[in-house]
Design a protein around this motif. Structure first.
Motif, PDB file in Angstrom:
ATOM      1  N   GLU A   6       0.574  -1.114   0.528  1.00  0.00           N
ATOM      2  CA  GLU A   6       0.192  -0.035   0.187  1.00  0.00           C
ATOM      3  C   GLU A   6       0.280   1.469  -0.718  1.00  0.00           C
ATOM      4  O   GLU A   6       0.142   2.034  -0.186  1.00  0.00           O
ATOM      5  N   PRO A   8       3.109   3.692  -2.057  1.00  0.00           N
ATOM      6  CA  PRO A   8       3.031   3.611  -3.075  1.00  0.00           C
ATOM      7  C   PRO A   8       4.793   3.981  -3.633  1.00  0.00           C
ATOM      8  O   PRO A   8       5.236   5.386  -1.908  1.00  0.00           O
ATOM      9  N   ASP A  17      -1.144  14.344 -10.452  1.00  0.00           N
ATOM     10  CA  ASP A  17      -1.481  14.196  -9.411  1.00  0.00           C
ATOM     11  C   ASP A  17      -2.200  12.302  -9.318  1.00  0.00           C
ATOM     12  O   ASP A  17      -3.585  13.219  -9.995  1.00  0.00           O
ATOM     13  N   GLU A  19      -3.271  10.664  -7.450  1.00  0.00           N
ATOM     14  CA  GLU A  19      -3.892  10.362  -6.298  1.00  0.00           C
ATOM     15  C   GLU A  19      -5.376  11.445  -6.518  1.00  0.00           C
ATOM     16  O   GLU A  19      -6.454  11.684  -5.839  1.00  0.00           O
ATOM     17  N   ASN A  20      -5.163  11.854  -7.427  1.00  0.00           N
ATOM     18  CA  ASN A  20      -6.575  13.778  -8.015  1.00  0.00           C
ATOM     19  C   ASN A  20      -7.530  13.000  -8.375  1.00  0.00           C
ATOM     20  O   ASN A  20      -7.829  11.830  -9.346  1.00  0.00           O
ATOM     21  N   MET A  24      -8.829  10.964 -12.339  1.00  0.00           N
ATOM     22  CA  MET A  24      -9.528   9.335 -12.120  1.00  0.00           C
ATOM     23  C   MET A  24     -10.148   9.096 -12.563  1.00  0.00           C
ATOM     24  O   MET A  24     -10.950   8.338 -13.665  1.00  0.00           O
ATOM     25  N   SER A  83      -1.234   4.381  -7.760  1.00  0.00           N
ATOM     26  CA  SER A  83      -2.312   5.649  -7.598  1.00  0.00           C
ATOM     27  C   SER A  83      -3.174   4.743  -6.448  1.00  0.00           C
ATOM     28  O   SER A  83      -3.791   3.349  -6.812  1.00  0.00           O
ATOM     29  N   GLN A  84      -3.111   4.794  -5.642  1.00  0.00           N
ATOM     30  CA  GLN A  84      -3.921   4.344  -4.289  1.00  0.00           C
ATOM     31  C   GLN A  84      -5.260   4.177  -4.449  1.00  0.00           C
ATOM     32  O   GLN A  84      -6.046   3.253  -4.913  1.00  0.00           O
ATOM     33  N   ILE A  85      -6.009   5.655  -4.665  1.00  0.00           N
ATOM     34  CA  ILE A  85      -7.217   5.946  -5.012  1.00  0.00           C
ATOM     35  C   ILE A  85      -7.399   5.301  -6.852  1.00  0.00           C
ATOM     36  O   ILE A  85      -9.126   4.651  -6.827  1.00  0.00           O
ATOM     37  N   GLU A  88      -8.123   1.393  -5.443  1.00  0.00           N
ATOM     38  CA  GLU A  88      -9.032   0.878  -5.498  1.00  0.00           C
ATOM     39  C   GLU A  88     -10.634   0.459  -6.065  1.00  0.00           C
ATOM     40  O   GLU A  88     -11.368  -0.101  -6.096  1.00  0.00           O
ATOM     41  N   VAL A 106      -1.659  -1.898  -6.055  1.00  0.00           N
ATOM     42  CA  VAL A 106       0.060  -1.208  -6.206  1.00  0.00           C
ATOM     43  C   VAL A 106       1.250  -1.267  -6.455  1.00  0.00           C
ATOM     44  O   VAL A 106       1.557  -2.249  -5.384  1.00  0.00           O
TER      45      VAL A 106
END
Ligand code: SAM
Length: 288
Positions: A6, A8, A17, A19-20, A24, A83-85, A88, A106
């Protein structure tokens, strides 16, 4: 290989970015446009009976990987992204759509890939130049070769900046090329172009990949075309989220960037707006 690696590892080389949430959403939209323009998920020339394990590198929210898993239920699809988001979100889709032949991890594609040798029959990497320093391409190609089974296929797909009759869109394209040049992510000797597409065949050849084939794609997003609205939204969000990168690379001031952005949005709504995005896929086989 842990599903939940988890943290990155990326050093933030991606020009937006990762994670934005707006990025996404942009990638969900862009995936559909690109896959449509490419005429499908996999090159039609492939013998699919040889393809069991598929890897998608820098999968974003997972549109391509999820579609492959859905259309080809006998394939096992693995997809990685920093990217985590996005991972996910993709895992949520796996549960929702019950696509148990796919999983999302990830993972930093700039580091050695956490997969054993000879793991995959098809490795896909589309639109990854936005985070790839030019010096890192050979190492990634060697990793692709290592994790492919003999006879397995690696496919790269990269783009050039949008060409259009809008002053502001043209200028944005020029600034993106310049920023990528300054960031060490472009192969252009002048920074006038992104110059990724001429490199793909060579990356594959230098890595020892054989039987290389290519397919060129043109995405026409001029006013009144089918792809206009989707690509308008894509550029609208991409230009906005890309502004900090352009400013950071010193190719424009924040005020000029905002002015240019507003102008681009207006010009793209003109009834005579014309634009094409050219991109190229190149793929080939690991020697048997
Ligand atoms: C332009 S998107 C491409 C998405 C997808 N391949 C597609 O074609 O729809 C680039 C992706 O690279 C991911 N990324 C950025 N840096 C990365 C890294 N070091 N390792 C893996 N993925 C990375 C971003 O999170 C983003 O999802």
């Amino acid at each position: 290989m842990a599903e939940t690696q988890e943290t990155p590892q990326g050093d933030g080389t991606y020009f937006i970015d990762a994670e934005n949430a707006a990025e996404m959403a942009r990638l969900i939209n862009q995936d559909r446009i690109l896959t449509r323009c490419m005429g499908g998920l996999l090159p039609p020339q492939l013998d699919l009976s040889d393809i069991h394990d598929v890897l998608d590198i820098a999968c974003g929210p997972g549109g391509w990987a999820l579609d492959v898993a859905k259309v080809y239920p006998d394939m096992r699809v693995t997809a990685i992204d920093i990217s985590q988001i996005m991972t996910e979100f993709a895992r949520y889709q796996v549960r929702e759509q019950e696509l148990h032949n796919t999983h999302f991890i990830v993972m930093d594609a700039l580091k050695p890939l956490d997969f054993p040798d000879n793991s995959f029959d098809f490795v896909n990497a589309r639109f990854i130049s936005g985070f790839m320093p030019k010096m890192k391409w050979p190492a990634l190609m060697q990793e692709c070769l290592r994790i492919l089974r003999p006879g397995g296929i690696v496919r790269l797909t990269e783009f050039e900046s949008t060409i259009s009759n809008s002053f502001a869109v043209d200028r944005m394209s020029e600034l993106l090329a310049k920023a990528m040049y300054k960031a060490g992510q472009s192969f252009s000797p002048t920074g006038w172009q992104v110059a990724m597409t001429p490199m793909l065949e060579r990356f594959l050849r230098d890595a020892g990949i054989q039987h290389i084939q290519q397919a060129a794609h043109a995405l026409n997003s001029s006013a009144k075309t089918k792809e206009y609205l989707g690509q308008y939204q894509n550029l609208m969000v991409g230009f906005k989220l890309g502004q900090p990168y352009l400013v950071r690379m010193g190719v424009i001031t924040p005020q000029e960037a905002e002015r240019l952005y507003q102008q681009a949005m207006e010009e793209m709504m003109e009834p005579d707006y014309c634009a094409v995005l050219y991109f190229l896929s190149a793929w080939g086989e690991k020697p048997r």
